[in-house]
Motif scaffolding. Sequence first.
Motif, PDB file in Angstrom:
ATOM      1  N   SER A   1      43.320 -17.689  63.086  1.00 55.55           N
ATOM      2  CA  SER A   1      44.417 -16.969  62.442  1.00 55.55           C
ATOM      3  C   SER A   1      44.614 -15.593  63.068  1.00 55.55           C
ATOM      4  O   SER A   1      45.729 -15.062  63.093  1.00 55.55           O
TER       5      SER A   1
ATOM      6  N   SER B   1      48.069 -14.001  64.084  1.00 56.58           N
ATOM      7  CA  SER B   1      48.518 -12.740  63.493  1.00 56.58           C
ATOM      8  C   SER B   1      48.890 -11.719  64.559  1.00 56.58           C
ATOM      9  O   SER B   1      49.893 -11.004  64.438  1.00 56.58           O
TER      10      SER B   1
ATOM     11  N   GLU C   1      52.204 -12.570  66.008  1.00 57.89           N
ATOM     12  CA  GLU C   1      53.295 -12.412  65.045  1.00 57.89           C
ATOM     13  C   GLU C   1      53.464 -10.982  64.564  1.00 57.89           C
ATOM     14  O   GLU C   1      54.246 -10.713  63.651  1.00 57.89           O
TER      15      GLU C   1
ATOM     16  N   ARG D   1      51.190  -8.933  63.081  1.00 55.92           N
ATOM     17  CA  ARG D   1      50.542  -8.664  61.798  1.00 55.92           C
ATOM     18  C   ARG D   1      49.348  -7.714  61.933  1.00 55.92           C
ATOM     19  O   ARG D   1      48.486  -7.664  61.056  1.00 55.92           O
TER      20      ARG D   1
ATOM     21  N   PRO E   1      48.349 -14.337  58.795  1.00 58.65           N
ATOM     22  CA  PRO E   1      49.748 -14.670  59.093  1.00 58.65           C
ATOM     23  C   PRO E   1      50.585 -14.708  57.819  1.00 58.65           C
ATOM     24  O   PRO E   1      50.072 -15.012  56.731  1.00 58.65           O
TER      25      PRO E   1
ATOM     26  N   SER F   1      53.412 -21.246  60.817  1.00 58.92           N
ATOM     27  CA  SER F   1      52.945 -20.922  62.171  1.00 58.92           C
ATOM     28  C   SER F   1      52.441 -22.183  62.872  1.00 58.92           C
ATOM     29  O   SER F   1      52.701 -22.400  64.059  1.00 58.92           O
TER      30      SER F   1
END
Length: 317
Positions: free
Chosen positions: A45, A49, A52, A54, A108, A114
């Motif tokens: 993850s 992240s 994306e 994050r 995320p 995703s």
Amino acid sequence: MPGSLSILAPDGVPEVVAGDDLAAVLLTALAPEQVADGDVLVVTSKIVSKAEGRVVTGDREEWIGRETTRVVAQRGATRIVRNRLGLTMAAAGIDSSNVAAGSIVLLPEDPDASARALRRTVAERVGANVGVVVTDTAGRPWREGQTDIAIGAAGITVLESFAGRVDGHGNELAVTAPAVADEVAGAVELAQGKLGARPFALVRGRADLVLPAGEDGPGAASLIRAEGADLFGYGAREAVLRAVAGCDEDRSPFGAPVSAEELVDALARAGITAQGSPAGEVRCPTDRRVAVDIVAFAHGWVVTEFGTDLRLQPVSP
């Protein structure tokens, strides 16, 4: 080979930053010709992240508060919370490792989405029908240590059901349901290593878990028990405090109201004599009103005065 499983977690994956093409990074690390129908691509993850956007800065405690929907248990500085995704995790799943000092990695926004996007892009670029699992690390009640679990999934069976099947001794299985997406996540972590800088892996040998092209399945969100369906909605101390406080908004994690028979038994175990009525109510003396309120709240019932007795009724849906 029957009964075999292979996991390839490649080295040399570059640092991923916001806006990077995650599929391109993955396929470069694996080489497109290595990806085939029935494979499962597993990605942490954290790398999702990062791609994306994050990764944030600011006060970690403030971000934990933003990502938390309720506190499940707390011991000193350790907080186990239910986060906005419904996952019960330490610190809401927020991490500050393998990232620049002062930065924080949030989970995320939608791990299942995703996974679906990555699956679709891989299919478009290499023509392979693969399953995708997005993983994160979590602790387990009653056991030391942590392991990786699936928090996002697409195109893969996440939960097998063996209910109704018969074992080699003729015994019918009732509730056996392997969380295979979590098992895949845990197996891959062994190949990746916690400090190995291997955020991707390709799993081969469980093509039976991969769904047909175009079918993404229910995702890893389907592994999360609904509020009130978990037997451990609060930690031991927190459950006591919530029941004593008796706030209506704290009822849900205790689950649906129990039957009148169960409530009478619970009151008896607390030293309170009670009686069920044909109308589905429970009545008991008023001499231990505070204790009755607490036990009733924890079991989904409400208490009202009824003459010289207390009348207990289940909470309306």
